[in-house]
Design an enzyme around this catalytic site. Structure first.
Site, PDB file in Angstrom:
ATOM      1  N   LYS A  51       0.844  -1.200   0.000  1.00 32.44           N
ATOM      2  CA  LYS A  51       0.000   0.000   0.000  1.00 32.44           C
ATOM      3  C   LYS A  51       0.874   1.243   0.000  1.00 32.44           C
ATOM      4  O   LYS A  51       1.574   1.522   0.973  1.00 32.44           O
ATOM      5  CB  LYS A  51      -0.917   0.051   1.222  1.00 32.44           C
ATOM      6  CG  LYS A  51      -2.011   1.127   1.065  1.00 32.44           C
ATOM      7  CD  LYS A  51      -2.604   1.556   2.380  1.00 32.44           C
ATOM      8  CE  LYS A  51      -1.826   2.671   3.039  1.00 32.44           C
ATOM      9  NZ  LYS A  51      -1.892   3.971   2.304  1.00 32.44           N
ATOM     10  N   GLU A  73      10.602   1.027  10.201  1.00 30.83           N
ATOM     11  CA  GLU A  73      11.583   2.100  10.019  1.00 30.83           C
ATOM     12  C   GLU A  73      10.822   3.397  10.193  1.00 30.83           C
ATOM     13  O   GLU A  73       9.982   3.765   9.367  1.00 30.83           O
ATOM     14  CB  GLU A  73      12.230   2.011   8.629  1.00 30.83           C
ATOM     15  CG  GLU A  73      13.495   2.842   8.509  1.00 30.83           C
ATOM     16  CD  GLU A  73      13.250   4.172   7.832  1.00 30.83           C
ATOM     17  OE1 GLU A  73      13.171   5.175   8.571  1.00 30.83           O
ATOM     18  OE2 GLU A  73      13.154   4.225   6.599  1.00 30.83           O
ATOM     19  N   CYS A  86      13.554  10.695   6.806  1.00 37.73           N
ATOM     20  CA  CYS A  86      13.602  10.170   8.174  1.00 37.73           C
ATOM     21  C   CYS A  86      14.978  10.349   8.810  1.00 37.73           C
ATOM     22  O   CYS A  86      15.090  10.625  10.001  1.00 37.73           O
ATOM     23  CB  CYS A  86      13.231   8.692   8.177  1.00 37.73           C
ATOM     24  SG  CYS A  86      11.579   8.325   7.562  1.00 37.73           S
ATOM     25  N   GLU A 136      10.472  15.637  15.519  1.00 41.21           N
ATOM     26  CA  GLU A 136      10.767  15.512  14.100  1.00 41.21           C
ATOM     27  C   GLU A 136       9.846  16.456  13.326  1.00 41.21           C
ATOM     28  O   GLU A 136       8.626  16.296  13.335  1.00 41.21           O
ATOM     29  CB  GLU A 136      10.566  14.077  13.625  1.00 41.21           C
ATOM     30  CG  GLU A 136      10.938  13.886  12.159  1.00 41.21           C
ATOM     31  CD  GLU A 136      10.699  12.468  11.681  1.00 41.21           C
ATOM     32  OE1 GLU A 136      11.521  11.962  10.901  1.00 41.21           O
ATOM     33  OE2 GLU A 136       9.686  11.864  12.079  1.00 41.21           O
TER      34      GLU A 136
END
Length: 479
Positions: free
Chosen positions: A184, A258, A292, A389
């Protein structure tokens, strides 16, 4: 942005890619409508233009795709590794042949500059399929025992920041090891995955080996929770990763996550300043900081802080923000209105908490989602911009005096995905790298990737490794 040189526009032609008005789900080798007929629109973030209408998968579609993958698994896993490798090699070659088309498509759908999709993303996509094709007939020698077996059906959910590259990271090792796949893609970047489905048909891949379900988070949740999925692979936010971990707790599903990061880029006083500045820019402003492993925390030794900041601001003032299809563009569009709102909110919190903001002078386009490259100084470890983040082109700058202080500040985060070290001393690189709690540590460079090298994190950056020989283990029964 202001520049010593004036560049004439150099746009890549859109004519190399033919985007259909609508796309269905790719299940069992065919494109099909969603069971309930629902659709959504894929929008180009640089112009807010609707690129295509895409089928929105629901639970019934997930079940159809998983069943197709299960039917295909018996024959696919029984193929000799050398035969599976032929398909992977073929896919890799087709990706290379269609790389210009795919690069333009990715830029349109994602918003990142064409020079990044063309020169970084697509070469790495092909390289991952070539690399894992080479492993397909050598699994007995991968270090996981004799005759390691595939797990079965892999349910894979990927993010919007590197749509095609994350697809390659997931699908290539899964197919090489004999698994079948239901993938997906993110709802804001579905198109390159659908074009990959066409590549699978072009390569003659057996029906059901790869299935692509476009849709929203409910489809991803249904895929992760499906009882006939044996392996879950997810790249995305830490919050969603935690939800997935809770969802599969108590099952026998194998999982790799991750997740987010808040990477520290450490510049010592003996670092080559000009080279370090280029590494800092690449570390946080590549793909508009939507990475990331971005080096979003700059730790500079106090004695060279002013020198580094002056050079960094000069360099940021030369970056060109604008049309992502222009080959001169350095900074493209933020992926979505939602992500732009998140970046704006976090930057405002940094200012409210007393950090000093500096944004590169530039004119933002009137349509699309844009944010100027920004850095914060006078930042402490307590500031939100140093902890959370942001996932945007925003750099927080902190100082340190000693290597031990640099390590302590670098490790003072809930994340543990990446770090960088800039110094001329090899002994210092080795000493500091060994103390950093990060999955990957770059020395005198940043954001360098290779399919032979494992990638992953610690703490809230997830667990498991992708890439390299290590990436095979996640798709094998090695008990």
């Amino acid at each position: 942005m202001a520049s010593a040189f004036e560049y004439a526009p150099a746009p890549e032609s859109r004519s190399v890619v033919d985007i259909a008005p609508s796309y269905g789900l790719f299940i069992d080798g065919e494109f099909t409508e969603a069971a309930d007929g629902k659709v959504f629109k894929s929008v180009s973030p640089s112009s807010e233009e609707v690129l295509a209408e895409v089928a929105r998968a629901g639970a019934e579609d997930v079940d159809r795709a998983v069943k197709a993958a299960r039917r295909a698994f018996e024959k696919w896993s029984a193929l000799p590794g050398s035969e599976r490798a032929k398909y992977l090699f073929r896919i890799a070659r087709i990706i290379q042949e269609r790389s210009r088309e795919l690069a333009v498509l990715e830029t349109l759908d994602n918003g990142k500059p064409i020079k990044e999709t063309r020169d970084a993303d697509l070469p790495l996509v092909a390289a991952h399929f070539f690399y894992y094709a080479g492993w397909a007939d050598k699994l007995d020698h991968a270090g996981y025992g004799a005759n390691p077996r595939p797990l079965g059906v892999a349910g894979q959910v990927i993010p919007w920041n590197f749509p095609l590259l994350m697809l390659a990271w997931k699908i290539a090792p899964a197919l090489a090891t004999g698994n079948t796949v239901v993938l997906k893609p993110a709802e804001t970047t579905p198109l390159s995955a659908l074009f990959f489905a066409d590549i699978c048909r072009q390569a003659g891949l057996p029906r059901g080996v790869v299935n692509i379900l476009t849709g929203y988070g409910d489809a991803g949740s249904a895929l992760v929770g499906h009882p006939d999925v044996n392996k879950v692979a997810f790249t995305g936010s830490t919050a969603v990763g935690k939800a997935i971990a809770r969802q599969i707790a108590g099952t026998d599903k194998k999982v790799t996550l991750e997740l987010g990061g808040k990477g520290a880029n450490i510049v010592f006083d003996d670092a080559p300043i000009d080279q370090a500045v280029e590494g800092i820019v690449n570390g946080i402003f590549f793909n508009q900081g939507q990475v990331c492993c971005a080096g979003s925390r700059l730790l500079v030794q106090e004695s060279v802080q002013d020198q580094v900041l002056d050079a960094l601001k000069r360099r940021l003032s030369t970056l060109r923000l604008g049309d992502p299809l222009d080959k001169n563009t350095d900074i493209g569009a933020i992926n979505s209105a939602e992500q732009l709102s998140r970046i704006t909110t976090l930057v405002e919190s940094g200012e409210a908490e007393g950090a000093e903001r500096w944004s590169a002078p530039c004119e933002l386009p009137s349509s699309g989602y844009w944010f100027a490259p920004t850095l914060f100084t006078n930042v402490t470890q307590a500031h939100t911009v140093a902890r959370d983040e942001i996932f945007g082109p925003v750099l927080s700058v902190l100082s340190f005096r000693t290597p031990d202080e640099a390590v302590a500040k670098a490790n003072n985060t809930q994340y543990g995905l990446s770090a960088g070290i800039w110094t001329e001393k090899g002994s210092r690189i080795l000493a500091v790298a060994g103390k950093l709690r990060a999955g990957v540590v770059w020395a005198n460079t940043f954001n360098k990737f290779d399919p032979t090298s494992p990638f992953g994190g610690y703490k809230e950056s997830g667990y498991g490794r992708e890439g390299g020989r290590h990436g095979l283990e996640a798709y094998l029964d090695v008990r």
